[in-house]
Design an enzyme around this catalytic site. Structure first.
Site, PDB file in Angstrom:
ATOM      1  N   CYS A  38       0.858  -1.189   0.000  1.00 24.47           N
ATOM      2  CA  CYS A  38       0.000   0.000   0.000  1.00 24.47           C
ATOM      3  C   CYS A  38       0.895   1.240   0.000  1.00 24.47           C
ATOM      4  CB  CYS A  38      -0.893  -0.019   1.245  1.00 24.47           C
ATOM      5  SG  CYS A  38      -1.847   1.496   1.513  1.00 24.47           S
ATOM      6  N   SER A  40       0.704   3.912   1.668  1.00 26.01           N
ATOM      7  CA  SER A  40       0.914   4.601   2.950  1.00 26.01           C
ATOM      8  C   SER A  40       2.307   4.315   3.511  1.00 26.01           C
ATOM      9  CB  SER A  40      -0.162   4.192   3.951  1.00 26.01           C
ATOM     10  OG  SER A  40      -1.432   4.550   3.456  1.00 26.01           O
ATOM     11  N   HIS A  43       4.839   6.547   1.800  1.00 22.19           N
ATOM     12  CA  HIS A  43       4.885   7.942   2.253  1.00 22.19           C
ATOM     13  C   HIS A  43       5.871   8.093   3.407  1.00 22.19           C
ATOM     14  CE1 HIS A  43       1.712   9.280  -0.345  1.00 22.19           C
ATOM     15  NE2 HIS A  43       0.745   8.630   0.267  1.00 22.19           N
ATOM     16  N   HIS A  60       1.001  -3.277   6.442  1.00 24.89           N
ATOM     17  CA  HIS A  60      -0.251  -3.233   7.205  1.00 24.89           C
ATOM     18  C   HIS A  60      -1.412  -3.792   6.387  1.00 24.89           C
ATOM     19  CE1 HIS A  60      -0.333   0.338   4.686  1.00 24.89           C
ATOM     20  NE2 HIS A  60      -1.644   0.266   4.768  1.00 24.89           N
ATOM     21  N   CYS A 164      -6.324  -3.577   3.746  1.00 19.74           N
ATOM     22  CA  CYS A 164      -6.327  -2.104   3.740  1.00 19.74           C
ATOM     23  C   CYS A 164      -7.020  -1.565   2.492  1.00 19.74           C
ATOM     24  CB  CYS A 164      -4.926  -1.509   3.853  1.00 19.74           C
ATOM     25  SG  CYS A 164      -4.979   0.301   3.727  1.00 19.74           S
TER      26      CYS A 164
END
Ligand SMILES: NC(=O)c1ccc[n+]([C@@H]2O[C@H](COP(=O)([O-])OP(=O)(O)OC[C@H]3O[C@@H](n4cnc5c(N)ncnc54)[C@H](O)[C@@H]3O)[C@@H](O)[C@H]2O)c1
Ligand SMILES: [Zn+2]
Ligand SMILES: [Zn+2]
Length: 365
Positions: A38, A40, A43, A60, A164
């Protein structure tokens, strides 16, 4: 066990040998079978967010099989198939008790007490778990309120995506925006999250689903997922005008699934009078956005954020598994690559270049 560890920000992931403790009270040890990549995590790795104690095992979006449970665990037993979710809920706070467990802030109730042995360690150094999960590892030691039991015939690669991306994108449509059948939708950004929002819009009966991305291959997958119209943002002068032209003035619901100021302002502007713009993307920490006062009150528009698809994941995720198994959620079509853990940085490089949909790690292969 092998795990992908972030030691500095910005930085790449390093595959390291990490020790994992036995499950304590309320904890579950899960053998990870698949994990999705993912944006995220990226980032953080790229330094747009830096509030993360290091070193930490990242990841995650994972699914696996329960190996062992600690004292007081009644929800799962060894052998159960589970998806992990970062929306770990305490079950007792105001948010949990009013139907918003994704907003639970009571992390002390589902973490080890300060000063006790760490769940993960490297020699004498405690190692953190991103999102209190640490899904890029052969094993995950997590609180039982961070897992949901799923039906055993659900393939675990598709299940990982639900951990997610799917829950976030589909949930933003079903649960945050609660769109009506027949309404018009635009999703800006057709990565794992955006493709899930597009699928959510199709399943919820949207009349028109416009996908916006900069990569032709992404827009093709968006059509497979349910987009009725596509706009290549690299080929039009003004995305907002293009959406307004297609819809005669704007959409009822717009979703930003990238994490950029410019595109958040685009989804705000393309929402029609009375429309709702939903921000899913994770903008750089501290980033401000600009909207005009005129639009928010004279046009009665709504700007909403969606955290993990406003989930109650123990209820939502088994439903999303059913929707995959009955053919409504197309998750195999979203998987653009399968890699061993050792190639995780290559997987993230493809995401940086915008050429992958969802890359999935296969453990033990
Ligand atoms: N709100 C939440 O709870 C939540 C949960 C998970 C992920 N996220 C965030 O959602 C965002 C998307 O995640 P993802 O995993 O789908 O990422 P991704 O990298 O797979 O997808 C992003 C997509 O945006 C496209 N894109 C980039 N710039 C663009 C532009 N200017 N115009 C149009 N398209 C553009 C890319 O080509 C890519 O297809 C990230 O910011 C991630 O951190 C939020
Ligand atoms: Zn995520
Ligand atoms: Zn709570």
């Amino acid at each position: 066990m092998k795990a992908a560890v972030l030691n500095q920000i910005p930085g790449e992931l390093v595959i390291e040998d990490i020790s994992v403790d036995k499950p304590g009270p309320g904890e579950v040890l899960v053998q990870t079978v698949n994990a999705g990549l993912c944006h995220s995590d990226l980032h953080f790795m790229d330094g747009q967010w830096s509030r993360l104690p290091l070193p930490a095992v990242m990841g995650h979006e994972s699914a696996g099989i329960v190996q062992a449970v600690g004292p007081d665990v009644t929800y799962v037993k060894p052998g159960d198939h589970v998806i992990t979710c970062l929306s770990i809920f305490c079950g007792n706070c105001e948010h949990c008790l009013t139907g918003h467990p994704n907003r639970c802030q009571n992390s002390d109730a589902t973490s080890r007490a300060k000063g006790s042995a760490p769940r993960l360690s490297r020699g004498d150094t405690p190692v953190g778990q991103f999102a209190r999960l640490g899904g890029f590892a052969e094993e995950m030691l997590v609180h039982q309120n961070g897992v949901v039991k799923i039906r055993p015939d659900m393939p675990l690669d598709a299940a990982a995506l639900i951990g997610c991306g799917v829950t976030t994108g589909v949930g933003a449509v079903f649960k945050t925006a609660k769109i009506e059948p027949g309404s018009t939708v635009c999703v800006v950004g057709a990565g794992g999250i955006g493709l899930s929002a597009i699928q959510g819009a199709r399943i919820a009966g949207a009349g028109r689903v416009i996908a916006v991305d900069m990569t032709p291959a992404k827009l093709e997958t968006a059509q497979v997922c349910g987009a009725t119209d596509v706009i290549n943002a690299a080929e039009v002068d003004d995305v907002v005008n293009a959406v307004r032209e297609l819809t005669g003035g704007g959409v009822d619901y717009s979703f930003e699934a990238i994490g950029r100021k410019e595109t958040v302002e685009q989804v705000w502007k393309m929402a029609r009078m009375g429309g709702t713009a939903v921000v899913i993307g994770m903008m750089p920490f501290g980033q401000k956005i600009e909207i005009t006062g005129y639009e928010i009150f004279m046009l009665e528009k709504t700007l909403k954020g969606s955290m993990m698809g406003s989930n109650a994941f123990r209820v939502d995720m088994p439903r999303y598994c059913d929707m995959y198994l009955d053919g409504r959620l197309k998750l195999d079509e979203m998987i653009s690559g399968r890699i061993p853990l050792e190639q995780i940085n290559d997987g993230y490089e493809l995401m940086r270049q915008g050429v992958s949909n969802r890359t999935v790690i296969e453990f033990g292969k």
